[in-house]
Design an enzyme around this catalytic site. Sequence first.
Site, PDB file in Angstrom:
ATOM      1  N   CYS A   1     -75.565  -0.527 -44.067  1.00  0.00           N
ATOM      2  CA  CYS A   1     -76.121  -1.220 -45.235  1.00  0.00           C
ATOM      3  C   CYS A   1     -75.705  -0.617 -46.566  1.00  0.00           C
ATOM      4  CB  CYS A   1     -77.649  -1.258 -45.136  1.00  0.00           C
ATOM      5  SG  CYS A   1     -78.250  -2.314 -43.806  1.00  0.00           S
TER       6      CYS A   1
ATOM      7  N   LYS B   1     -73.162 -10.862 -23.878  1.00  0.00           N
ATOM      8  CA  LYS B   1     -74.293 -10.316 -24.628  1.00  0.00           C
ATOM      9  C   LYS B   1     -75.564 -11.108 -24.320  1.00  0.00           C
ATOM     10  CE  LYS B   1     -75.299  -8.667 -29.308  1.00  0.00           C
ATOM     11  NZ  LYS B   1     -74.853  -8.712 -30.724  1.00  0.00           N
TER      12      LYS B   1
ATOM     13  N   GLU C   1     -82.675   0.985 -39.684  1.00  0.00           N
ATOM     14  CA  GLU C   1     -82.318   1.265 -38.299  1.00  0.00           C
ATOM     15  C   GLU C   1     -83.100   2.480 -37.814  1.00  0.00           C
ATOM     16  OE1 GLU C   1     -78.140   1.425 -37.410  1.00  0.00           O
ATOM     17  OE2 GLU C   1     -77.686  -0.077 -38.942  1.00  0.00           O
TER      18      GLU C   1
END
Length: 431
Positions: free
Chosen positions: A260, A35, A155
């Site tokens: 969330c 990553k 998001e």
Amino acid sequence: MKLAVVGTGYVGLVSGTCFAELGNTVICVDKIDEKVEMLKRGEIPIYEPGLKELVVSNQEKGRLTFSTDLAAAVAASDIILIAVGTPAAEDGSANMSYVYAVAEEIGEALDSSYKVVVNKSTVPVGTAEKVEEIIKEKNENAQVDVCSVPEFLREGSAVKDTFNPDRIVIGTSSKKAEEMLVALHKPLTEEIVVTDVRSSEMIKYASNAFLATKISFINEIANICDAYGADVKAVARGMGLDNRIGPKFLNAGLGYGGSCFPKDTKAIIHLAQSAGYTPELLQAVEGVNERQSFRIIEHVKGIFGTELIGLKACILGLAFKPETDDIRDAPALKIIDQLLEMGMAVKAYDPIAVENTKKVLGDRVEYGANVEETLEGTDVMILVTEWDEFVKLDPEMIKNKLNRAIVVDGRNVYEPKAMREAGFIYHGIGR
């Protein structure tokens, strides 16, 4: 200022990159080598509009770097932001293992210089105290203040939200830490709320739980509208003009999903129960949301009856919301599972989230390359995610591609009267 950001998910990567854009020197740390190497090449592991350009630009300017070396990042920084995941455990509580592991590493890395450690992750009340305890167990001479600065990013608009926050909440009992954190965030907004740490931690949970409540409330009203022939869009508009209520989060549909609201609602319920309190309202909010995705199934049954074998549904939208590839707790997955169980075949399309969906559903579903191909030869179009390209679809094109002119609109983006006048059997949620 010099910052270390631990964790390169939505919160860490966006926050670190945006702080670099403000002129700070930022080291983003992640333990996954692949990553970090990807980010160094300017490849972004998440879909977030505008983020890639900022990552590349700030790397070129030398303000943003990526590393797996947490100890070096801590040594080089004044402020360390913890932005690792706090996923839901089986009992609904927040899994704090990642946060506590980072706290141990920070404690081991600290020298005698003063540092501010900030919890950006969404964490239970009392976490800052626990993190400080862990750090000082590892290094009793640590000169550190552990604070809470919760994130309120959405998001799909996280970069925009970072640069244009409604407010910044800072939880601390240290005047020195307060001054540093206010200075860090002041370029973003003058609306800075400074409070004690526990209240700051609760503000994040309370905010998300309230928004989840608003969504479940309007969905409950939509279901009653279905029973009585009222239009929930008209109801929501009439309600939202009351400035005590406001229009936001009054869009009836298939319920909330993502990383969330489901997780944080479960977590605050667990927090309450752990203190001996039964949060009946929040339990009801969660229950309404769990059931809401299946309203689509009731509409499909209302159109076709219970015998669905041999029919094929077109699912438009797989992500839990537009402008993201996130399918965590996405209504589409629940709907597809139910349709398949009832014997329907499913074709699906999403502009971004197909690859993530394949990892979950595999070849149980046929995936279209575009909207037109996905509609072709299906018996009903079910709109699940309100991507702009779906909202703007030409009704004649839809009708020509479908075997039957049937649309079930899970996000209420089309006008019922216009669709019915165009020859469609049209079902919305609460319309």
